[in-house]
Design a protein around this motif. Structure first.
Motif, PDB file in Angstrom:
ATOM      1  N   ILE A  20       0.860  -1.175   0.000  1.00 35.71           N
ATOM      2  CA  ILE A  20       0.000   0.000   0.000  1.00 35.71           C
ATOM      3  C   ILE A  20       0.900   1.230   0.000  1.00 35.71           C
ATOM      4  CG2 ILE A  20      -1.690   1.330   1.320  1.00 35.71           C
ATOM      5  CD1 ILE A  20      -2.517  -1.329   2.638  1.00 35.71           C
ATOM      6  N   ILE A  21       0.559   2.192  -0.824  1.00 33.49           N
ATOM      7  CA  ILE A  21       1.220   3.494  -0.782  1.00 33.49           C
ATOM      8  C   ILE A  21       0.123   4.523  -0.587  1.00 33.49           C
ATOM      9  CG2 ILE A  21       2.575   5.215  -2.020  1.00 33.49           C
ATOM     10  CD1 ILE A  21       3.856   2.912  -3.569  1.00 33.49           C
ATOM     11  N   ARG A  22       0.243   5.314   0.475  1.00 30.86           N
ATOM     12  CA  ARG A  22      -0.766   6.333   0.763  1.00 30.86           C
ATOM     13  C   ARG A  22      -0.072   7.686   0.878  1.00 30.86           C
ATOM     14  NH1 ARG A  22      -4.778   6.623   5.958  1.00 30.86           N
ATOM     15  NH2 ARG A  22      -5.797   8.545   5.343  1.00 30.86           N
ATOM     16  N   ARG A  23      -0.532   8.621   0.084  1.00 34.50           N
ATOM     17  CA  ARG A  23       0.053   9.955   0.101  1.00 34.50           C
ATOM     18  C   ARG A  23      -0.950  10.946   0.664  1.00 34.50           C
ATOM     19  NH1 ARG A  23       1.971   7.756  -4.817  1.00 34.50           N
ATOM     20  NH2 ARG A  23       4.241   7.614  -4.797  1.00 34.50           N
ATOM     21  N   SER A  24      -0.490  11.751   1.597  1.00 38.35           N
ATOM     22  CA  SER A  24      -1.292  12.845   2.120  1.00 38.35           C
ATOM     23  C   SER A  24      -0.387  14.076   2.125  1.00 38.35           C
ATOM     24  CB  SER A  24      -1.814  12.515   3.521  1.00 38.35           C
ATOM     25  OG  SER A  24      -0.752  12.252   4.399  1.00 38.35           O
ATOM     26  N   PRO A  25      -0.931  15.250   2.267  1.00 38.77           N
ATOM     27  CA  PRO A  25      -0.088  16.449   2.219  1.00 38.77           C
ATOM     28  C   PRO A  25       1.066  16.371   3.226  1.00 38.77           C
ATOM     29  CG  PRO A  25      -2.385  17.062   2.174  1.00 38.77           C
ATOM     30  CD  PRO A  25      -2.330  15.584   2.445  1.00 38.77           C
ATOM     31  N   GLY A  26       2.284  16.368   2.699  1.00 42.53           N
ATOM     32  CA  GLY A  26       3.457  16.371   3.564  1.00 42.53           C
ATOM     33  C   GLY A  26       3.956  15.007   3.994  1.00 42.53           C
ATOM     34  N   ARG A  27       3.257  13.910   3.663  1.00 45.87           N
ATOM     35  CA  ARG A  27       3.672  12.575   4.115  1.00 45.87           C
ATOM     36  C   ARG A  27       3.382  11.518   3.076  1.00 45.87           C
ATOM     37  NH1 ARG A  27       0.628  12.595   9.737  1.00 45.87           N
ATOM     38  NH2 ARG A  27       1.540  14.483  10.544  1.00 45.87           N
ATOM     39  N   THR A  28       4.206  10.467   3.067  1.00 46.67           N
ATOM     40  CA  THR A  28       3.968   9.278   2.246  1.00 46.67           C
ATOM     41  C   THR A  28       4.153   8.063   3.136  1.00 46.67           C
ATOM     42  OG1 THR A  28       4.762  10.362   0.256  1.00 46.67           O
ATOM     43  CG2 THR A  28       4.677   7.968   0.216  1.00 46.67           C
ATOM     44  N   LEU A  29       3.154   7.207   3.200  1.00 47.37           N
ATOM     45  CA  LEU A  29       3.207   5.969   3.971  1.00 47.37           C
ATOM     46  C   LEU A  29       3.297   4.803   2.994  1.00 47.37           C
ATOM     47  CD1 LEU A  29       2.854   4.292   6.591  1.00 47.37           C
ATOM     48  CD2 LEU A  29       0.397   4.401   6.169  1.00 47.37           C
ATOM     49  N   THR A  30       4.312   3.965   3.172  1.00 44.70           N
ATOM     50  CA  THR A  30       4.492   2.782   2.333  1.00 44.70           C
ATOM     51  C   THR A  30       4.500   1.552   3.235  1.00 44.70           C
ATOM     52  OG1 THR A  30       5.855   4.080   0.836  1.00 44.70           O
ATOM     53  CG2 THR A  30       5.961   1.702   0.594  1.00 44.70           C
ATOM     54  N   VAL A  31       3.648   0.577   2.932  1.00 49.86           N
ATOM     55  CA  VAL A  31       3.575  -0.666   3.704  1.00 49.86           C
ATOM     56  C   VAL A  31       3.731  -1.826   2.737  1.00 49.86           C
ATOM     57  CG1 VAL A  31       2.156  -2.102   5.216  1.00 49.86           C
ATOM     58  CG2 VAL A  31       2.034   0.381   5.388  1.00 49.86           C
ATOM     59  N   ARG A  32       4.599  -2.791   3.102  1.00 49.06           N
ATOM     60  CA  ARG A  32       4.825  -3.976   2.271  1.00 49.06           C
ATOM     61  C   ARG A  32       4.593  -5.221   3.128  1.00 49.06           C
ATOM     62  NH1 ARG A  32      10.507  -4.118  -0.188  1.00 49.06           N
ATOM     63  NH2 ARG A  32      10.983  -4.360   1.992  1.00 49.06           N
ATOM     64  N   ILE A  33       3.820  -6.167   2.581  1.00 51.77           N
ATOM     65  CA  ILE A  33       3.499  -7.415   3.276  1.00 51.77           C
ATOM     66  C   ILE A  33       4.051  -8.568   2.450  1.00 51.77           C
ATOM     67  CG2 ILE A  33       1.655  -8.875   4.177  1.00 51.77           C
ATOM     68  CD1 ILE A  33       0.474  -5.582   3.425  1.00 51.77           C
ATOM     69  N   THR A  34       4.896  -9.411   3.057  1.00 51.90           N
ATOM     70  CA  THR A  34       5.434 -10.595   2.405  1.00 51.90           C
ATOM     71  C   THR A  34       5.336 -11.769   3.370  1.00 51.90           C
ATOM     72  OG1 THR A  34       7.686 -10.233   3.177  1.00 51.90           O
ATOM     73  CG2 THR A  34       7.094  -9.220   1.082  1.00 51.90           C
ATOM     74  N   GLU A  35       5.779 -12.944   2.932  1.00 51.51           N
ATOM     75  CA  GLU A  35       5.787 -14.103   3.828  1.00 51.51           C
ATOM     76  C   GLU A  35       6.702 -13.872   5.019  1.00 51.51           C
ATOM     77  OE1 GLU A  35       6.853 -17.437   1.435  1.00 51.51           O
ATOM     78  OE2 GLU A  35       4.807 -17.780   0.796  1.00 51.51           O
ATOM     79  N   ALA A  36       7.747 -13.052   4.839  1.00 47.75           N
ATOM     80  CA  ALA A  36       8.697 -12.785   5.911  1.00 47.75           C
ATOM     81  C   ALA A  36       8.138 -11.845   6.978  1.00 47.75           C
ATOM     82  CB  ALA A  36       9.976 -12.209   5.334  1.00 47.75           C
ATOM     83  N   GLY A  37       7.128 -11.064   6.646  1.00 44.40           N
ATOM     84  CA  GLY A  37       6.554 -10.146   7.620  1.00 44.40           C
ATOM     85  C   GLY A  37       6.055  -8.867   6.975  1.00 44.40           C
ATOM     86  N   VAL A  38       5.844  -7.859   7.820  1.00 43.76           N
ATOM     87  CA  VAL A  38       5.300  -6.579   7.383  1.00 43.76           C
ATOM     88  C   VAL A  38       6.313  -5.489   7.687  1.00 43.76           C
ATOM     89  CG1 VAL A  38       3.417  -4.924   7.717  1.00 43.76           C
ATOM     90  CG2 VAL A  38       2.963  -7.370   7.881  1.00 43.76           C
ATOM     91  N   THR A  39       6.558  -4.609   6.719  1.00 36.78           N
ATOM     92  CA  THR A  39       7.431  -3.461   6.935  1.00 36.78           C
ATOM     93  C   THR A  39       6.680  -2.205   6.522  1.00 36.78           C
ATOM     94  OG1 THR A  39       8.402  -3.629   4.733  1.00 36.78           O
ATOM     95  CG2 THR A  39       9.548  -4.779   6.505  1.00 36.78           C
TER      96      THR A  39
END
Length: 52
Positions: A24-43
């Motif tokens: 997931i990539i979520r952009r809001s004014p002044g910030r970007t949140l990136t979340v990645r889910i794999t078999e190894a875990g979540v970052t």
């Protein structure tokens, strides 16, 4: 739910599917949140966004 339009022989030979990665990539004014889910875990990373 089973797809009954296929014969039993074909239904039994389909390969199993598994999650490789999702994100997931979520952009809001002044910030970007990136979340990645794999078999190894979540970052996740939260970054200050550049002005556009």
């Amino acid at each position: 739910m089973t797809d009954l339009s296929m014969s039993a022989h074909v239904r039994g030979t389909l390969p199993t599917r598994r999650l490789v990665a999702a994100g997931i990539i979520r952009r809001s004014p002044g910030r970007t949140l990136t979340v990645r889910i794999t078999e190894a875990g979540v970052t996740g990373v939260l970054r200050k966004g550049a002005r556009r």
